[in-house]
Design an enzyme around this catalytic site. Sequence first.
Site, PDB file in Angstrom:
ATOM      1  N   GLN A  44       0.801  -1.217   0.000  1.00 14.12           N
ATOM      2  CA  GLN A  44       0.000   0.000   0.000  1.00 14.12           C
ATOM      3  C   GLN A  44       0.838   1.274   0.000  1.00 14.12           C
ATOM      4  OE1 GLN A  44      -2.706  -1.672   3.304  1.00 14.12           O
ATOM      5  NE2 GLN A  44      -4.048  -0.282   2.201  1.00 14.12           N
TER       6      GLN A  44
ATOM      7  N   GLU B 251      -5.614   1.946  -1.223  1.00 14.00           N
ATOM      8  CA  GLU B 251      -6.582   1.215  -0.404  1.00 14.00           C
ATOM      9  C   GLU B 251      -7.151   0.024  -1.181  1.00 14.00           C
ATOM     10  OE1 GLU B 251      -8.438  -0.229   2.581  1.00 14.00           O
ATOM     11  OE2 GLU B 251      -6.990   1.388   2.796  1.00 14.00           O
ATOM     12  N   TRP B 252      -6.237  -0.874  -1.581  1.00 20.05           N
ATOM     13  CA  TRP B 252      -6.593  -2.130  -2.212  1.00 20.05           C
ATOM     14  C   TRP B 252      -7.550  -1.909  -3.393  1.00 20.05           C
ATOM     15  CZ3 TRP B 252      -2.816  -4.933  -0.706  1.00 20.05           C
ATOM     16  CH2 TRP B 252      -2.364  -4.890   0.612  1.00 20.05           C
TER      17      TRP B 252
ATOM     18  N   HIS C 245       1.238  -9.459   4.801  1.00 20.60           N
ATOM     19  CA  HIS C 245       0.140  -8.515   4.641  1.00 20.60           C
ATOM     20  C   HIS C 245      -0.326  -8.549   3.196  1.00 20.60           C
ATOM     21  CE1 HIS C 245      -1.725  -4.823   6.741  1.00 20.60           C
ATOM     22  NE2 HIS C 245      -2.461  -5.099   5.666  1.00 20.60           N
TER      23      HIS C 245
ATOM     24  N   ASN D  72      -1.700 -10.926   8.653  1.00 16.83           N
ATOM     25  CA  ASN D  72      -2.643  -9.820   8.755  1.00 16.83           C
ATOM     26  C   ASN D  72      -4.000 -10.267   8.230  1.00 16.83           C
ATOM     27  OD1 ASN D  72      -3.032  -6.705   9.119  1.00 16.83           O
ATOM     28  ND2 ASN D  72      -4.012  -7.225   7.170  1.00 16.83           N
ATOM     29  N   GLU D  73      -4.988 -10.303   9.119  1.00 14.85           N
ATOM     30  CA  GLU D  73      -6.383 -10.526   8.766  1.00 14.85           C
ATOM     31  C   GLU D  73      -6.607 -11.709   7.827  1.00 14.85           C
ATOM     32  OE1 GLU D  73      -8.002  -5.952   9.281  1.00 14.85           O
ATOM     33  OE2 GLU D  73      -7.858  -6.783   7.268  1.00 14.85           O
TER      34      GLU D  73
ATOM     35  N   GLU E 127      -5.095  -2.270  14.373  1.00 18.98           N
ATOM     36  CA  GLU E 127      -5.651  -1.389  13.342  1.00 18.98           C
ATOM     37  C   GLU E 127      -7.006  -0.877  13.791  1.00 18.98           C
ATOM     38  OE1 GLU E 127      -6.070  -2.565   9.278  1.00 18.98           O
ATOM     39  OE2 GLU E 127      -4.111  -3.541   9.202  1.00 18.98           O
TER      40      GLU E 127
ATOM     41  N   TYR F 117     -13.221  -2.004  12.198  1.00 16.36           N
ATOM     42  CA  TYR F 117     -13.660  -0.748  11.599  1.00 16.36           C
ATOM     43  C   TYR F 117     -15.172  -0.541  11.699  1.00 16.36           C
ATOM     44  CZ  TYR F 117      -8.979  -0.624   9.624  1.00 16.36           C
ATOM     45  OH  TYR F 117      -7.615  -0.602   9.491  1.00 16.36           O
TER      46      TYR F 117
ATOM     47  N   TRP G 290      -4.726   3.095  11.997  1.00 13.40           N
ATOM     48  CA  TRP G 290      -4.544   2.862  10.569  1.00 13.40           C
ATOM     49  C   TRP G 290      -5.042   4.098   9.824  1.00 13.40           C
ATOM     50  CZ3 TRP G 290      -2.191  -0.748   7.606  1.00 13.40           C
ATOM     51  CH2 TRP G 290      -2.383  -0.610   6.222  1.00 13.40           C
TER      52      TRP G 290
END
Length: 447
Positions: free
Chosen positions: A23, A411-412, A124, A168-169, A358, A297, A404
């Site tokens: 990113q 952003e992806w 990530h 990551n996630e 995050e 989030y 974050w």
Amino acid sequence: MTTFSKSDFGPGFLWGVATAAYQIEGAVNEDGRSPSIWDTFSHTPGRIKTGENGDRACDFYHRYHDDIAFIREMNMQVHRFSLAWPRILPGGTGAVNQKGLDFYHRVIDRTLELGLQPWVTLYHWDLPQVLEDKGGWTNREIVGWFCEYVEVCSRAFGDKVKHWMVLNEPTVFTVLGYLQGTHAPGRKGFGNFLPAVHHVALAQAEGGRVLRANVPDAQIGTTFSASYVQPAGPTWLSRMAAANYDVIANRLFLEPALGLGYPWKTTPWLLALWRYIRPGDLEKLAFDFDFIGLQTYFRQLVRFDLFNPATWGREIPHGERGSGELTEMGWEVWPENIYHLLKKFAAYNGVKRIIVTENGAAFPDTLEGEEVHDPKRIRFIQEHLAQVLRAKREGVPVEGYFYWSLLDNFEWAEGYRPRFGLVYVDYPTQRRVLKDSGRWFRAFLAN
């Protein structure tokens, strides 16, 4: 108005920011780096909403020296960043790229020079494309490929880096990447998703064991995306649908790591994982993590849906809830979400410490001279920190909060439009400007 102070969180509470290699780094063709699945995905027409890619991103590869200084300027302690697998092992396995190691040594050294703690995320999402060509996370061999990568990284940086996050996630990159196809590598269907889940869960634990062997004095964790799931109504059907959503959102990778196995009693279709499980695998899923990274989030509000048999539910769109403000991502702002998740994660016996690795929000920021006024982000931060403090005061072992993100970034699948950063990036010129939210942190953490 802030009704709490830094001291309310205690002297050992950690404050930091987080980033991810693809990113922000750019320099995708420099110094021996090979393509990742996100290079391929972002260059495929129609994959990124804005038609953009991460080729240049924030040019952190060349600007890291000054970018890391922003963390110190905001009086934070932790620099969380990820290593790019294709920069270190361009072939996915085998020959190590010394120039890739040298770059991360420079990043780590600059972090330490400023008195900051480097917290490294090993994976990530930027899998080397050469490994995806061999099946990626659907190929059981990836557990060994990943362990080789962790071996290289831990031996190269273990004398300097004492805080590590394995993944990551995992829910996000398996669901979006291998089930829905909206993230790299863009594959769809349960035939891709289920083997990827099992191999990722194995790699999560095996990677932890490699770290423990090579960096015995390290604090080792992994990070989980999380959403507080609520039924939209009081009926048993709504509660059942919410429970199924909760399995995917919060339990799928956490519970195997804690030695509880897969949550297939709640969600029976997960029994299809047995197709990929070999003798001894279930025992290998557990690892004694020193901390858990919680990343959140928004909440999920779920109603029963007869036409979605995988979960018997469907999430009510954020914009249809009528309950609050939406971010630039279209996500509902509901600060209690983070409180409920901290309580939920802390209820597991095997969770020793929790770090919010995050949390943040994207809003439509505007550069006005040398200033970016972002009052909505400041309010978001304050309201979420109030909920973190509420949980901490109730005994939850939450010991840090990492915002974050440090910088606005790629952003992806959304491209560059959503801006999450505390530091504004003017992409055409790569000029940086500390936003009012970054200045808020600087003042808040000054005492």
